[in-house]
Design an enzyme around this catalytic site. Structure first.
Site, PDB file in Angstrom:
ATOM      1  N   MET A 100     -11.946   4.533   0.032  1.00  0.00           N
ATOM      2  CA  MET A 100     -12.568   4.785   1.342  1.00  0.00           C
ATOM      3  C   MET A 100     -13.206   6.166   1.240  1.00  0.00           C
ATOM      4  SD  MET A 100      -9.428   3.251   3.571  1.00  0.00           S
ATOM      5  CE  MET A 100      -8.323   3.346   2.171  1.00  0.00           C
ATOM      6  N   ASP A 158      -4.697   3.454  -1.652  1.00  0.00           N
ATOM      7  CA  ASP A 158      -5.721   3.821  -0.659  1.00  0.00           C
ATOM      8  C   ASP A 158      -6.190   5.249  -0.868  1.00  0.00           C
ATOM      9  OD1 ASP A 158      -5.994   1.503   1.100  1.00  0.00           O
ATOM     10  OD2 ASP A 158      -3.904   1.875   1.645  1.00  0.00           O
ATOM     11  N   MET A 212      -8.696   8.176   0.289  1.00  0.00           N
ATOM     12  CA  MET A 212      -9.511   8.590   1.449  1.00  0.00           C
ATOM     13  C   MET A 212     -10.007  10.013   1.240  1.00  0.00           C
ATOM     14  SD  MET A 212      -7.015   7.308   4.473  1.00  0.00           S
ATOM     15  CE  MET A 212      -6.460   5.616   4.599  1.00  0.00           C
ATOM     16  N   SER A 221       0.837  -1.212   0.000  1.00  0.00           N
ATOM     17  CA  SER A 221       0.000   0.000   0.000  1.00  0.00           C
ATOM     18  C   SER A 221       0.862   1.249   0.000  1.00  0.00           C
ATOM     19  CB  SER A 221      -0.899   0.024   1.229  1.00  0.00           C
ATOM     20  OG  SER A 221      -1.437   1.328   1.379  1.00  0.00           O
ATOM     21  N   MET A 244     -11.349  -6.032   5.867  1.00  0.00           N
ATOM     22  CA  MET A 244     -10.478  -5.129   6.629  1.00  0.00           C
ATOM     23  C   MET A 244     -10.120  -5.785   7.971  1.00  0.00           C
ATOM     24  SD  MET A 244      -9.976  -2.514   4.707  1.00  0.00           S
ATOM     25  CE  MET A 244      -8.999  -1.629   5.931  1.00  0.00           C
ATOM     26  N   HIS A 260      -1.451  -1.597  -4.027  1.00  0.00           N
ATOM     27  CA  HIS A 260      -2.662  -1.201  -3.307  1.00  0.00           C
ATOM     28  C   HIS A 260      -2.655   0.320  -3.131  1.00  0.00           C
ATOM     29  CE1 HIS A 260      -6.070  -2.194  -0.677  1.00  0.00           C
ATOM     30  NE2 HIS A 260      -5.634  -1.237   0.131  1.00  0.00           N
ATOM     31  N   ASP A 301      -6.569  -6.610   4.671  1.00  0.00           N
ATOM     32  CA  ASP A 301      -5.901  -5.306   4.687  1.00  0.00           C
ATOM     33  C   ASP A 301      -5.847  -4.746   6.105  1.00  0.00           C
ATOM     34  OD1 ASP A 301      -5.046  -2.703   4.214  1.00  0.00           O
ATOM     35  OD2 ASP A 301      -6.757  -2.150   2.952  1.00  0.00           O
ATOM     36  N   HIS A 313      -8.387   1.043  -3.575  1.00  0.00           N
ATOM     37  CA  HIS A 313      -9.276   0.854  -2.426  1.00  0.00           C
ATOM     38  C   HIS A 313      -9.891   2.202  -2.081  1.00  0.00           C
ATOM     39  CE1 HIS A 313      -9.456  -0.163   2.185  1.00  0.00           C
ATOM     40  NE2 HIS A 313     -10.660  -0.040   1.650  1.00  0.00           N
TER      41      HIS A 313
HETATM   42  C1  DX5 Z   1      -6.121   1.430   6.005  1.00  0.00           C
HETATM   43  C2  DX5 Z   1      -5.700   1.123   4.583  1.00  0.00           C
HETATM   44  C3  DX5 Z   1      -4.617   0.140   4.507  1.00  0.00           C
HETATM   45  C4  DX5 Z   1      -3.311   0.597   5.095  1.00  0.00           C
HETATM   46  C5  DX5 Z   1      -2.579  -0.599   5.587  1.00  0.00           C
HETATM   47  O1  DX5 Z   1      -7.208   2.259   5.991  1.00  0.00           O
HETATM   48  O2  DX5 Z   1      -6.809   0.607   3.859  1.00  0.00           O
HETATM   49  O3  DX5 Z   1      -4.433  -0.333   3.184  1.00  0.00           O
HETATM   50  O4  DX5 Z   1      -2.508   1.295   4.176  1.00  0.00           O
HETATM   51  O5  DX5 Z   1      -1.484  -0.176   6.328  1.00  0.00           O
HETATM   52  P1  DX5 Z   1      -0.710  -1.148   7.330  1.00  0.00           P
HETATM   53  O6  DX5 Z   1      -0.210  -2.314   6.527  1.00  0.00           O
HETATM   54  O7  DX5 Z   1       0.374  -0.270   7.838  1.00  0.00           O
HETATM   55  O8  DX5 Z   1      -1.687  -1.580   8.391  1.00  0.00           O
HETATM   56 ZN    ZN Z   2      -6.406  -0.355   1.885  1.00  0.00          ZN
END
Ligand code: DX5
Ligand code: ZN
Length: 211
Positions: A66, A33, A35, A6, A135, A31, A170, A64
């Site tokens: 969010m 992310d 947000m 990620s 998750m 990956h 994840d 992903h």
């Molecule tokens: C959290 C993200 C994850 C995050 C994982 O909201 O969706 O993908 O980057 O990070 P680690 O591996 O550090 O828990």
């Molecule tokens: Zn993620």
């Protein structure tokens, strides 16, 4: 297993080199992310970052979302170069319409469930999805600890969706606990801080991919 590092934990001042490092180490998915500061408290980045790294990487871009209203942005993320777009059960968009919009671009669709969302909420969409994202932390932040209560959800997803299906887990996954989600049936592991936060990114990715 498929490793999906990620970039949330990456240093964006040398993103190209760091993405190349995980690709060279053998990670298959990247990956990404996204947000919005609304569905989750943080803001990360949007489609332009994906457009930029798309020119430099042949990895499978595993986006992903969010965000509260994914349907509104599917075209943007598809055009930016996503190969898989996943969004959360519990967002404001209509789930069927959003899955249809993703598949209309000829790319893979996924659904995600936070730790407090039952895995069964994904089951009615079986024919419209290519990935189930379980998750193992609450979405929103990198660097949290793996929540073992989700293990049975991983098993239930694998049992329901069958062997030829991506069950991705994840959050909080490190080389020394990766065997836990794998043993419950995951085949795609996300790792942010344990890869891009490591002093040697290539070695960290290889540690995940080693038996
Ligand atoms: C959290 C993200 C994850 C995050 C994982 O909201 O969706 O993908 O980057 O990070 P680690 O591996 O550090 O828990
Ligand atoms: Zn993620």
């Amino acid at each position: 297993m498929i490793l999906a590092p990620s970039i949330l934990s990456a240093d964006f001042s040398h993103l190209r080199e760091d993405v190349a490092a995980v690709e060279q180490a053998g990670a298959q998915y990247l990956h990404i992310d996204v947000m919005d500061g609304h569905f989750v408290p943080n803001i990360s980045f949007g489609a332009p970052i994906i457009t930029s790294i798309r020119k430099q990487s042949n990895m499978v871009f595993d986006v992903h979302l969010m965000i509260s209203d994914p349907l509104r942005y599917i075209d943007d993320f598809a055009k930016a170069g996503a190969d898989i777009i996943t969004f959360h059960i519990g967002c404001d968009s209509d789930v069927d319409k959003t899955l249809d919009a993703i598949r209309a671009h000829g790319i893979r669709a996924g659904l995600a469930v936070n730790p407090d969302v039952p895995v069964e909420t994904m089951f009615p969409y079986k024919d419209k999805i290519d990935m189930a994202l379980i998750m193992s932390v609450y979405a929103g932040f990198g660097g949290q600890s793996y929540i073992p209560e989700v293990n049975e959800k991983i098993r239930a997803a694998r049992d329901f969706f069958g062997p030829d299906f991506d069950v991705e887990v994840d959050g909080g996954i490190k080389p020394d606990n990766k065997h836990i989600p794998l043993s419950f049936g995951a085949n795609v592991l996300v790792a942010g801080s344990a890869v891009f936060g490591a002093p040697d990114i290539t070695a960290a990715a290889k540690a995940f991919l080693a038996e």
